[in-house]
Each structure stands twice: as C-alpha cells, then as structure tokens.
Design a protein around this motif. Structure first.
Motif, short mmCIF file in Angstrom:
data_model
loop_
_atom_site.label_atom_id
_atom_site.label_comp_id
_atom_site.label_asym_id
_atom_site.label_seq_id
_atom_site.Cartn_x
_atom_site.Cartn_y
_atom_site.Cartn_z
N ILE A 170 -8.81 -10.55 9.07
CA ILE A 170 -8.28 -9.38 8.35
C ILE A 170 -8.63 -8.09 9.08
O ILE A 170 -7.78 -7.20 9.23
N LYS A 171 -9.87 -7.96 9.54
CA LYS A 171 -10.27 -6.77 10.29
C LYS A 171 -9.44 -6.61 11.56
O LYS A 171 -9.06 -5.49 11.94
N ALA A 221 -3.89 -8.96 3.03
CA ALA A 221 -4.92 -9.33 2.06
C ALA A 221 -5.08 -10.84 2.05
O ALA A 221 -4.17 -11.58 2.47
N ILE A 272 -6.03 -5.25 10.63
CA ILE A 272 -6.14 -3.82 10.31
C ILE A 272 -6.28 -3.01 11.60
O ILE A 272 -5.68 -1.94 11.75
N GLU A 294 -12.83 -12.65 7.15
CA GLU A 294 -13.13 -11.23 7.35
C GLU A 294 -12.74 -10.79 8.76
O GLU A 294 -12.16 -9.71 8.95
N ARG A 354 -2.88 -2.30 6.92
CA ARG A 354 -3.90 -1.74 6.02
C ARG A 354 -4.14 -2.71 4.89
O ARG A 354 -3.29 -3.56 4.57
N SER A 355 -5.29 -2.59 4.25
CA SER A 355 -5.64 -3.48 3.13
C SER A 355 -4.70 -3.25 1.96
O SER A 355 -4.42 -2.10 1.59
N LYS A 411 -3.47 -3.13 -1.90
CA LYS A 411 -4.06 -2.80 -3.20
C LYS A 411 -3.78 -3.95 -4.17
O LYS A 411 -2.93 -4.80 -3.92
#
Length: 463
Positions: A97-98, A9, A101, A94, A106-107, A109
């Motif tokens: 982070i992509k 994140a 992933i 962005e 994973r993103s 929470k």
C-alpha cells in the motif's frame, strides 16, 4: 473529491491469514500497478483477467501476487480497478500500500469505492446503503433483504412512483405558464387517484419498517416470569447450551443475560431477566426494575410460569402487570413433566377463555426435559414475524428511508387536501415538488454533501 485521483485500500479484514486483497480504483490504477509489476504488461491486458507476477520496490521483491484487472466502465466503481491478491502478512500489506501511495495513489476514505460507484451511476443511493447492510448481515433473512435492495427492487418501485409524479408535476408547471388563460392541463381526478394509489404504496412501505428493522437488527425478545419458573433453564434449552446458571434457589438471576437465537433465518435477541416478585434486597430490586425496562423495550415477551405451582390468581396478576402496548406476548407453561394432574392444563386453558385477558394461546413445555422446545421455537417465530415475510416483498430497513417516506406521505396528504379544496396550481406544485424531493432523497436523485458524508463514513475502509 476528485474522481481522477486513484485510491487504494485493503479490501479484506486486517489480521494474519492466507490471502489479502488490496484494491486500487481510478484513472491511473492500472498504470500505477504496472509501474511496480514484474510480469505481463498490465496496460495491454484485457478486462476481467487475472495475472501472476511480482510486486517490486526497485530491486526488492515484496511478494508473489495475482493481479485482477477491471477496465472502466466494467468495474464496481466504473473506473479502472486493479485488485492485488497477496499473502496476508501485515508487513507485506503495509509495504505494498505504501508503494502504491508513493507511485501516486492515495488512501481511500471509508466507503469511498462505493461512493464512487454511486457518483458514477453504477448504484443509486439506496443500493449503495444495501451494500453496507449486506456486509453487516448476520442472518439469512437480513442477507436476503439486503440482497433484494442491492438488486434494485426497492429503487425501481420508488422510481416508478416518482416518474408518475414527475409527469403530473410537468403538467402543473405548464398550467402556471398559461395562468392568465385559466386552463387545466393536469386532470384533477386522475391526479387525485394517482396520489391515493401512491399514498397506499408509501403507507405499506412505512408499515414494513417494523418487520424490516427486526430482520436487520434482530427481534428483542424478553423471557420473564416469577422466580424459579424455569426462565434460565428455558434459555439454555432454546440455545441448546448451558448459558445461564440454573438453581432451585429463587432469585438466582440478578441481572439480564442476553444471547442470540436464530430461528428460520431470523435472529432473536433473547434476554433472560430477574424473576418478578417483591425484591428481598437492593440488588434484586434493581434486577426487577431492569426486567420491566427490558420488557418495555422489547418486541416480544415470553412469559414463563410454573404450571404445577402457580395459582390462577397469580397468573392473572402477572399478566395484567406485564401487558405492554406494542409488545406481543407468548405464554409458556413450564414444568409440564411435574404436573400431578392432566386436568391442570384444561384449568389453565379455561382460565384464559374466561379471564377477559387477550386471547394468548398457551404452549406447555418442559424446559428441563426439552419437551416441545421445537414447537416453542415455531411459536416464537410466528409471534414475531406472523405471515408478513415473503420472498419478493419490499421491506424498509433503513431509518433514513423511513423518515423520507413519512415526509413524502405528509406531502401527499397535503396534495389530496389541496385537490379537494380546489387550491391553485402554484400551491399544488409546491407540495408535489416536496413529495418528489423526499422520494429523491432515498435513491440519491436529491443529495447533499453532508448526506453523502454521513452515509459513506459508516462504511468500512476498502468498500
């Protein structure tokens, strides 16, 4: 949630800036970062080191970055952690982070990094909540209280109480194992004294919530008085800016105006209200009603009156109608620069000595000329905080903690009643277990998934 998963994140606020930090945490955090890294082999580097390199998406370079390594268990989450400091372009953030992933992360929470810190024993639950309070702190006092809880001051105090209760609980349980032999392993006199001592400490913590909550949220402070008493001028003087419209025409303020004033590290939420009088139209009537509502919801009322024009009968009428249980009142005699007679101050002071009203010492000011405004600020601080704030005092600031402490106090009261009533060990054991349960809820010794979801869902993503 599987702790073996690696989460990612953005750990810094969204928006264009110089630098952004992207955080990875999990078993494969370093491996995933290294798979898109051009530079030193991150899997072979030591913990707590920083490395310059490039983030690569195949042959495409996304950015020049710094990678900070924290190898488990020496990290915030006690897992492998990598923090990528990149340029704070929305596109770059962005894209990175992509890419992580795509490589297996994973993103995260909301609050998941801190949740992992709690689940992995790095923080207890009250310390984890203090992290959110520290992030949200907007004054020196709220920052200090949150920092004290983050360091474990509150937790260690509760843990000591809980350990003492656990020792007696184990003795009570032992008595149940030998119930047929009618023996007492837990000295009832010592147990009673312990419960009395713990109840006293719990009671003090409960009482601290009023101050702790005020520090955390700010002190609701209403400025009220008759039209043209100088309430808006006073608000402007306290803020040292022209925030409210000032006019000699009575009734200029029709609605409430709210601003924040920081005094000695405490935020006071100042609320300038419509003048208190018989309304001349429907709009003004609504304004007066809102004034009375705001007073009932406040912790401190600053009653402002025109020291030159007001009569003692009007003064007594106002104070009688404005006094509200639980709301401290500070009396401010305004327009002292216009007083025709020095004796008027003596008359007002003498009035309070003989009026039968609570002893509220009056402070004389001139909001227009900004006379005695600093003295007034000191009085506002003293009226709200008094002598309750000290550097090492444990304050309760969380409503969840307050409710758990209140339930603990109820259980302790039942234990005392049971000891005096000579109830059997099995009933005594139930009440002790309940007290332990509620104390454990605060620090996280006792948790449920719903409780954790409720707490950590309120965190920002990336923390």
């Amino acid at each position: 949630m599987t702790n073996n998963e690696t989460i990612v994140a953005l750990a810094t606020p969204n928006g264009i800036g110089a630098i952004a930090v992207i955080r990875l945490s999990g078993l494969d955090a370093i491996t995933i970062a290294n798979s898109v890294w051009r530079g030193k082999d991150l899997t072979k580097e030591a913990s707590h080191t920083i490395h310059f390199g490039h983030i690569m998406d195949g042959d495409l370079m996304l950015d020049e970055v710094l990678a900070s390594l924290f190898i488990a268990p020496s990290s915030y989450t006690r897992e492998n952690v990598v923090e990528i400091s990149c340029h704070a372009s929305g596109y770059i953030i962005e894209s990175i982070i992509k890419l992580f992933i795509k490589k297996g992360a994973r993103s995260a929470k909301p609050g998941e990094f801190t949740l992992r810190a709690f689940l992995n024993g790095q923080l207890d639950l009250s310390q984890a909540e203090a992290v959110a309070d520290l992030i949200a702190s907007n004054s020196k006092a709220s920052q200090q209280v949150a920092l004290q809880q983050l360091r474990g001051g509150f937790s260690s105090q509760l843990q000591t109480l809980r350990e003492q209760l656990v020792n007696f609980a184990s003795l009570i349980e032992l008595e149940l194992d030998f119930a047929e032999e009618d023996v007492e392993f837990a000295n009832r006199g010592q147990l009673k004294q312990l419960i009395v001592d713990i109840t006293r400490i719990i009671g003090r913590l409960i009482q601290s919530f009023e101050l702790g909550n005020a520090i955390k949220q700010g002190v609701n402070t209403v400025i009220a008085g008759r039209p043209n008493a100088g309430k808006s001028t006073l608000l402007n003087a306290l803020l040292n800016e022209e925030r409210a419209i000032v006019s000699h025409i009575p009734g200029t303020t029709r609605d409430t105006i709210e601003e924040v004033l920081n005094i000695q590290g405490i935020n006071f939420r100042l609320i300038d209200t419509a003048g208190i009088r018989e309304a001349t139209d429907a709009i003004e009537q609504i304004g007066v009603q809102r004034t009375m509502e705001k007073i009932s919801q406040s912790a401190l009322l600053i009653y402002v009156f025109d020291a030159e024009q007001i009569t003692l009968d009007e003064l007594k009428s106002d104070l009688t109608s404005l006094q509200t249980p639980g709301v401290a009142m500070l009396l401010v005699a305004n327009k002292m620069d216009l007083l025709n007679s020095a004796g008027k101050e003596d008359d007002i002071e003498a009035f309070f000595q003989t009026s039968g009203l609570p002893d509220n010492q009056t402070i004389f000011i001139s909001a227009k000329e900004k006379l005695h405004i600093d003295d007034l600020k000191n009085r506002i601080y003293s009226a709200a905080i008094k002598d309750q704030l000290s550097g090492d005092e444990t304050l309760v600031t969380n409503i969840r903690h307050l409710e758990a402490l209140q339930k603990t106090e109820e259980a302790l009261t039942r234990i005392l009643g049971g000891i005096d009533g000579s109830i059997t060990s099995d009933f005594l054991s139930i009440d002790i277990k309940q007290a332990l349960h509620y104390l454990g809820e605060i620090t996280g010794a006792v948790t449920t998934d719903d409780l954790l979801d409720n707490i950590f869902s309120k965190f920002c993503i990336g923390k």
